[in-house]
Enzyme design. Structure first.
Site, PDB file in Angstrom:
ATOM      1  N   SER A  50       0.787  -1.067  -0.020  1.00 29.29           N
ATOM      2  CA  SER A  50      -0.109   0.084   0.015  1.00 29.29           C
ATOM      3  C   SER A  50       0.987   1.026   0.010  1.00 29.29           C
ATOM      4  CB  SER A  50      -0.823   0.020   1.187  1.00 29.29           C
ATOM      5  OG  SER A  50      -0.113  -0.157   2.289  1.00 29.29           O
ATOM      6  N   SER A  61       1.648   3.472   1.836  1.00 30.93           N
ATOM      7  CA  SER A  61       2.720   3.791   2.933  1.00 30.93           C
ATOM      8  C   SER A  61       4.102   3.100   2.703  1.00 30.93           C
ATOM      9  CB  SER A  61       2.266   3.491   4.088  1.00 30.93           C
ATOM     10  OG  SER A  61       1.505   2.243   4.295  1.00 30.93           O
ATOM     11  N   THR A  99      -5.369  -0.404   2.363  1.00 29.22           N
ATOM     12  CA  THR A  99      -4.673  -1.651   2.638  1.00 29.22           C
ATOM     13  C   THR A  99      -5.677  -2.669   3.031  1.00 29.22           C
ATOM     14  OG1 THR A  99      -2.828  -0.512   3.719  1.00 29.22           O
ATOM     15  CG2 THR A  99      -3.245  -2.798   4.603  1.00 29.22           C
ATOM     16  N   HIS A 156      43.485 -38.777 -10.818  1.00 23.54           N
ATOM     17  CA  HIS A 156      44.667 -38.125 -11.575  1.00 23.54           C
ATOM     18  C   HIS A 156      44.986 -36.806 -11.306  1.00 23.54           C
ATOM     19  CE1 HIS A 156      41.863 -36.159 -14.437  1.00 23.54           C
ATOM     20  NE2 HIS A 156      42.551 -35.468 -14.622  1.00 23.54           N
ATOM     21  N   ASP A 172      38.813 -43.282 -11.391  1.00 24.16           N
ATOM     22  CA  ASP A 172      39.500 -42.166 -11.275  1.00 24.16           C
ATOM     23  C   ASP A 172      38.992 -41.166 -10.383  1.00 24.16           C
ATOM     24  OD1 ASP A 172      41.177 -39.918 -11.498  1.00 24.16           O
ATOM     25  OD2 ASP A 172      40.572 -39.372 -13.556  1.00 24.16           O
ATOM     26  N   SER A 226      38.828 -31.150 -14.412  1.00 23.50           N
ATOM     27  CA  SER A 226      38.718 -32.354 -13.892  1.00 23.50           C
ATOM     28  C   SER A 226      38.498 -32.328 -12.652  1.00 23.50           C
ATOM     29  CB  SER A 226      40.217 -33.033 -14.018  1.00 23.50           C
ATOM     30  OG  SER A 226      40.759 -33.079 -15.542  1.00 23.50           O
TER      31      SER A 226
END
Ligand SMILES: *[C@@H]1O[C@H](CO)[C@@H](O)[C@H](O)[C@H]1NC(C)=O
Ligand SMILES: *[C@@H]1O[C@H](CO)[C@@H](O)[C@H](O)[C@H]1NC(C)=O
Ligand SMILES: *[C@@H]1O[C@H](CO)[C@@H](O)[C@H](O)[C@H]1NC(C)=O
Ligand SMILES: *[C@@H]1O[C@H](CO)[C@@H](O)[C@H](O)[C@H]1NC(C)=O
Ligand SMILES: *[C@@H]1O[C@H](CO)[C@@H](O)[C@H](O)[C@H]1NC(C)=O
Length: 760
Positions: free
Chosen positions: A268, A270, A348, A515, A564, A690
């Site tokens: 609202s 305000s 409101t 690795h 891996d 990786s």
């Protein structure tokens, strides 16, 4: 006419000019409001738009003081409320409510008024025992520190319910079903339960009443503690239905769709434009906070003033339930909603808001009454003002209560009505009527401004609810790190240097590629970068026992990358925050929870079925980090399974150093394959990426399915990036591989530093 109706309900004449008469657009808006008589004694003021129409004047006072008038609104050349010529606004001293109501004991000092920093002490007459605080200090928010001191005899079924400062109590019998009723001294407002009943268990129903002055606020700390404890108990209800199995033990149920949350924000007049953006941020923070709980709620978001606007409806949210980006789209709709679009902003209309929520709830009930009755309904309203039109919202709220609880007290836990009153214009008494009053839970909060509300949400990080929750990411906020809180970058100090990516999988383990390490790399040479300003020390590295680069040289594979994977164990567990949390690892109980699988359904096979059953699985991995600790780019791929896999694996033969007939020698079932340009062009990994996580996003939870291992073709040369080609393929260690799972289980289930995972 509307005004009269208002007066009856709120007795607030000042609001009337805003709503009575013709729409404000009919007035001449060119002339400014007068500048005279606006000063406040002892304080200052700020104007949102100077002296022009629609400008809001806010008074500020130093700590310990409050303005006699909080604000004025410039409308049609007039200030509302109108400044008085003879008596200007002033900053008044904040007082705390009268502590002299204390019974069966003494208050020192005994004074007429108690101001900020005044200290009081409490002692009991003989035969009485003191509970609560013996010393209390008047705080700048108009409340006493500590808790209400009570001198009781503890001879009855319930303890003495006490007389909180500023109140008076009727009733001084404390046995089962005895009632006590409270009132607050004028002009204070009672917040909490007006009437409390002594219950079987020796506890009083409801919450202790508190007497609030207009200038009384909850501090962000107080509010966050009370709100998160209330929210936690409610979200736990939705998680664990009261259904018992044969042993009479509570069982967790799949409650994926059974939590409906309505969030409404007042827009609202305000509220000015800055506040409006602030309100949107507040909604996002709240949704972010809720995402820490192991639930996936459905949302409806409303913005209201004279009218009510739905950003999205509950029905629509549920219609798109299976869309992984549902929540992200909702945030986007919220972001796109602009201040101007909210139409007439003068009123409101809280009654209309609750009426709209009621409508949505009725639609939900009509869609499936069974589901509706099993759903937990939470309504959270932020308002900065008084309802000044649409009449009293209470009847609508009562209808909502009736719809959900069907007047069955046992169903009351299915509904939570919260209101956050923001600022000093809040009509506390009326709002206290709109919220739930559950035992020991607070549902009405009053905060000074929206910044304090946000501060409150920031205070809400609660380790007990968030530890053990994996894959929680948040894409709705500016802070990009929050979308990749598991991201780790690893640097190994060697003459040539080496960078890898990794993922936080528990609070003390990082998963990466084997690795990345060479023989002789010791823990002290490894630097792990997680979040800003966080230095983590490495305790040890564990490499998968099956990893052996030279294992297949005799078959024509110079470098063989099966298994891996490696784990880096940190010396200390990291503290989990919204910027730092683990990713989910398949075949763990934690991931079952993320996928909303019940204990019975949550098998490893089920995980694979849910995540990897398509022939093309959309996934992603990340590049190296930016300076803000989020990735530079997100690389999108499709993991090729079923009929697409063979061609993807076959291209491994084109890699340097591979000279085999059967590509499956190099790319076993322990790998996943992505890349190429069919049916979509995939991104391809570069060096430095990786060890990174290959992950999927399943309804907002992120689950890692692979670790980036190697590629058939290097299309990244230095800083140049070439386009993907038909045979640029990447191979990822498959986390569903039995041998990889066994390795992860061995280490992560026995994590004695952080939080161990439970493997299925
Ligand atoms: C109001 O306050 C301002 C700034 O303190 C001052 O310049 C001005 O003279 C005051 N006006 C009146 C009418 O006191
Ligand atoms: C209250 O005490 C604190 C700490 O001593 C001080 O900083 C503050 O200014 C005092 N407040 C008032 C209103 O006197
Ligand atoms: C309502 O939902 C439940 C649970 O999802 C389902 O079993 C039932 O068939 C649905 N009922 C109707 C009328 O659609
Ligand atoms: C790796 O494999 C090769 C060939 O099978 C074997 O000779 C070697 O011992 C293995 N290395 C390890 C560390 O197991
Ligand atoms: C990958 O997909 C996401 C989400 O669809 C998108 O935001 C991102 O820009 C894409 N990444 C690249 C490099 O195109």
């Amino acid at each position: 006419m509307e005004c009269k109706l208002q007066l009856k309900w709120l007795m607030l004449a000042i609001i009337c000019p805003l709503i009575a008469g013709a729409p404000s657009s009919m007035f001449k808006r060119d002339s400014p409001c007068p500048k005279e008589n606006l000063n406040i004694t002892g304080g200052s003021f700020v104007l949102s738009k100077g002296y022009s129409h629609g400008s809001l004047l806010r008074y500020n006072c130093p700590t310990g003081y409050y303005p006699s008038i909080q604000s004025r609104l410039c409308q049609d050349e007039q200030w509302t409320p109108k400044p008085k010529i003879r008596k200007s606004a002033e900053c008044k001293k904040i007082t705390c409510p009268n502590p002299r109501v204390f019974e069966n004991g003494e208050v020192i000092p005994y004074k007429d008024k108690y101001y900020v920093n005044d200290t009081t002490s409490y002692s009991c007459h003989s035969d009485f025992k003191l509970r609560g605080s013996a010393v209390r200090v008047c705080k700048p928010n108009g409340k006493w520190s500590g808790s209400t001191p009570i001198c009781g005899r503890d001879s009855d079924h319930c303890p003495d319910s006490g007389v909180p400062p500023g109140s008076s109590r009727e009733g001084n019998m404390f046995n089962i079903d005895d009632k006590v009723t409270y009132h607050c001294e004028s002009p204070l407002t009672l917040i909490g339960s007006k009437v409390r009943v002594c219950q079987d268990g020796g506890q009083w129903s409801g919450t202790e009443p508190q007497c609030y002055a207009d200038f009384t606020y909850d501090t962000p700390e107080e509010a966050s503690q009370a709100f998160s404890s209330s929210l936690k108990s409610n979200l736990a209800v939705s998680q664990q239905d009261e259904q018992n199995d044969q042993q009479g033990k509570k069982i967790s149920m799949d409650q994926g769709g059974n939590l409906d949350i309505y969030i409404a924000v007042d827009a609202s007049d305000s509220i000015d434009e800055k506040d409006f953006d602030n309100a949107k941020t507040t909604i996002k923070l709240l949704i972010d906070k809720i995402s820490y709980y192991p639930v996936s709620p459905n949302y409806e978001i409303l913005i209201f003033s004279t009218d009510v606007m739905r950003i999205n409806s509950m029905r629509n949210f549920k219609r798109n339930e299976d869309d992984e980006r549902n929540l992200i789209n909702l945030i986007k709709d919220l972001d796109d909603f602009s201040y101007d679009r909210k139409g007439d902003k003068t009123g409101t209309n809280i009654a209309k808001l609750y009426s709209s929520i009621l409508e949505s709830m009725i639609m939900e009930r009509d869609s499936n009454a069974t589901t509706f009755s099993e759903t937990q309904h939470i309504v959270i309203v932020f308002t900065d003002g008084q309802a000044n039109m649409g009449g009293n919202p209470k009847p609508k709220v009562d209808q909502i209560k009736h719809l959900v609880t069907k007047n069955d007290p046992a169903r009351e836990k299915k509904l939570d009505l919260y209101v956050f009153g923001v600022g000093q214009d809040v009509n506390q008494e009326d709002i206290n009527d709109l919220v739930s009053h559950k035992d020991q839970e607070k549902h009405f909060f009053k905060l000074q401004n929206l910044e304090k509300v946000q501060e409150m949400f920031d205070n809400m990080i609660d380790e007990s609810t968030s530890v053990g929750l994996c894959g929680i990411v948040w894409e709705g906020l500016e802070n990009k790190r929050r979308a990749f809180p598991w991201l780790a970058q690893i640097n190994i100090a060697r003459p040539k240097g080496s960078n890898c990516m990794g993922s936080l999988v528990t609070s003390s383990y990082i998963l990466t590629a084997a690795h990345c390490f060479l023989e002789g790399d010791t823990a002290d040479k490894i630097t792990v970068k997680l979040e800003k300003n966080l230095v983590v020390k490495v305790k040890k590295i564990a490499i998968h026992p099956g990893y052996n680069l030279t294992a297949k040289q005799h078959l024509g594979i110079q470098e063989y990358y099966e298994f891996d994977v490696a784990l880096i164990q940190l010396e200390k567990a990291v503290k989990l925050t919204s910027n730092l949390r683990p990713i989910c690892i398949p075949c763990t109980r934690e991931t079952s929870a993320a996928l909303k699988l019940s204990e019975r359904d949550g098998t490893c096979r089920k995980h694979e079925e849910m995540l990897m059953s398509n022939e093309l699985v959309e996934a992603a991995f990340t590049s190296e980090m930016e300076t803000d600790y989020s990735p530079k780019t997100i690389k999108n791929i499709t993991i090729k399974l079923g009929k697409y896999r063979d061609a993807c694996v076959e291209d491994a033969k084109k890699a340097k150093g591979i000279n085999v007939k059967d590509a499956k020698e190099a790319v076993t079932d322990n790998f996943l394959c992505s890349g190429g340009i069919e049916p979509k062009t995939d991104h391809v990994a570069c060096k430095g990426e990786s060890g990174g996580a290959t992950y999927l996003n399943k309804k907002g939870r992120v689950i890692q399915v692979g670790v980036i291992s190697w590629g058939a073709k290097d299309i990244c040369k230095g800083k140049t990036r070439f386009n993907s080609q038909a045979d640029s393929r990447d191979y990822h260690s498959n986390l569903f591989s039995q041998q990889i799972r066994a390795f992860l289980k061995e280490h992560l289930e026995n994590d004695d530093i952080g939080n161990p995972l439970t493997f299925l």
